[in-house]
Design a protein around this motif. Structure first.
Motif, PDB file in Angstrom:
ATOM      1  N   LEU A 155     -60.292 -50.077  15.825  1.00  0.00           N
ATOM      2  CA  LEU A 155     -59.345 -49.056  16.246  1.00  0.00           C
ATOM      3  C   LEU A 155     -59.076 -48.081  15.102  1.00  0.00           C
ATOM      4  O   LEU A 155     -59.352 -48.381  13.929  1.00  0.00           O
ATOM      5  N   ALA A 156     -58.528 -46.935  15.446  1.00  0.00           N
ATOM      6  CA  ALA A 156     -58.094 -45.989  14.416  1.00  0.00           C
ATOM      7  C   ALA A 156     -56.842 -46.541  13.744  1.00  0.00           C
ATOM      8  O   ALA A 156     -56.003 -47.189  14.387  1.00  0.00           O
ATOM      9  N   LEU A 157     -56.720 -46.317  12.448  1.00  0.00           N
ATOM     10  CA  LEU A 157     -55.505 -46.737  11.769  1.00  0.00           C
ATOM     11  C   LEU A 157     -54.313 -45.972  12.332  1.00  0.00           C
ATOM     12  O   LEU A 157     -54.391 -44.767  12.594  1.00  0.00           O
ATOM     13  N   ALA A 158     -53.226 -46.675  12.540  1.00  0.00           N
ATOM     14  CA  ALA A 158     -52.010 -46.029  13.028  1.00  0.00           C
ATOM     15  C   ALA A 158     -51.367 -45.238  11.888  1.00  0.00           C
ATOM     16  O   ALA A 158     -51.402 -45.654  10.729  1.00  0.00           O
ATOM     17  N   GLU A 159     -50.802 -44.112  12.233  1.00  0.00           N
ATOM     18  CA  GLU A 159     -50.149 -43.263  11.237  1.00  0.00           C
ATOM     19  C   GLU A 159     -48.683 -43.670  11.115  1.00  0.00           C
ATOM     20  O   GLU A 159     -47.937 -43.580  12.091  1.00  0.00           O
ATOM     21  N   PRO A 160     -48.251 -44.118   9.930  1.00  0.00           N
ATOM     22  CA  PRO A 160     -46.830 -44.457   9.760  1.00  0.00           C
ATOM     23  C   PRO A 160     -45.969 -43.225   9.997  1.00  0.00           C
ATOM     24  O   PRO A 160     -46.325 -42.115   9.584  1.00  0.00           O
TER      25      PRO A 160
END
Length: 241
Positions: free
Chosen positions: A189-194
């Protein structure tokens, strides 16, 4: 009242002074507003330059989530819980698209912390979890509120609500969660943006007040120019006998 009367030689100096004063007040106000924006940006940047530390020793599973922990970069050492204990968190916007977070419990000693492994445009089958001990670089976040309740059929929830997760997971959970910045555990998956850190609007408030003050001065200068000019023009107008 003719236009010529407004531009007779005796008023040209007043017009020039008013124009200079108005431009100066606008420019000075924009300058102070720029300083205010810069201080807001610096405050956000400062939160991103905090040294990364190990979760162990910084925060315990039984400790409350304090403001000092928000957006704190940490290193988590532990082991992922089984893949079927993962869940999707709905309504997460990234890159202008609404999708889901993949949330996985990571067992740390005798407790577990909920870790967002990544972001996807829609919920699918759960990816496998990394086997064995893992080291995850992540950013701590306070638990969320609101959102739809947990659906055990789809294993989807509307927000990372720690009390709700406690009822669904067989672990002593930390009172906050973490967003992984480690691609190796994202499961494709794409890394989630904090989320960006919220900076109080009062940071740099003095500069914002100065900006407003300069613009008030400019409005007052404009008013005085209009009043003095109209009075001068009225006084110069020939009186009818």
């Amino acid at each position: 009242m003719s236009l010529r009367a407004w531009f007779r030689p005796g008023l040209l100096g007043l017009h020039a002074f008013a124009a200079v004063a108005l431009v100066a007040c606008v420019v000075m106000g924009l300058w102070q507003l720029g300083i205010y924006d810069s201080r807001q940006e610096h405050e956000r940047a400062d939160s991103q330059t905090v040294p990364r530390v190990a979760l162990d020793g910084l925060w315990g599973a039984d400790d409350p989530f304090e403001s000092r922990l928000n957006q704190r970069p940490v290193t988590i050492e532990g082991e992922f819980a089984p893949a079927d204990e993962q869940m999707w968190v709905a309504g997460k916007v990234q890159g202008g698209r609404t999708g889901v977070w993949l949330l996985s419990p990571v067992i740390v000693d005798d407790a577990a912390i909920a870790v967002v492994r990544g972001w996807a445009p829609a919920a699918t089958e759960f990816p496998e979890v990394p086997a064995g001990d893992v080291t995850i670089e992540a950013v701590l976040q306070a638990g969320e509120g609101g959102g739809a309740p947990f659906d055990p059929t789809t294993r989807e929830i509307g927000a990372v609500r720690i009390p709700a997760l406690t009822n669904e997971l067989p672990y002593d959970l930390y009172s906050g969660f973490a967003i992984s910045t480690t691609a190796d555990v994202a499961g494709g998956l794409a890394l989630a943006e904090p989320p960006a850190k919220d900076v109080p609007w009062t940071t740099g408030l003095r500069n914002l007040a100065y900006a407003l003050q300069w613009w008030v001065f400019g409005a007052f200068a404009l008013f005085m120019w209009w009043r003095m000019t109209t009075e001068s023009v009225a006084a110069a107008k020939p009186k009818v006998a």
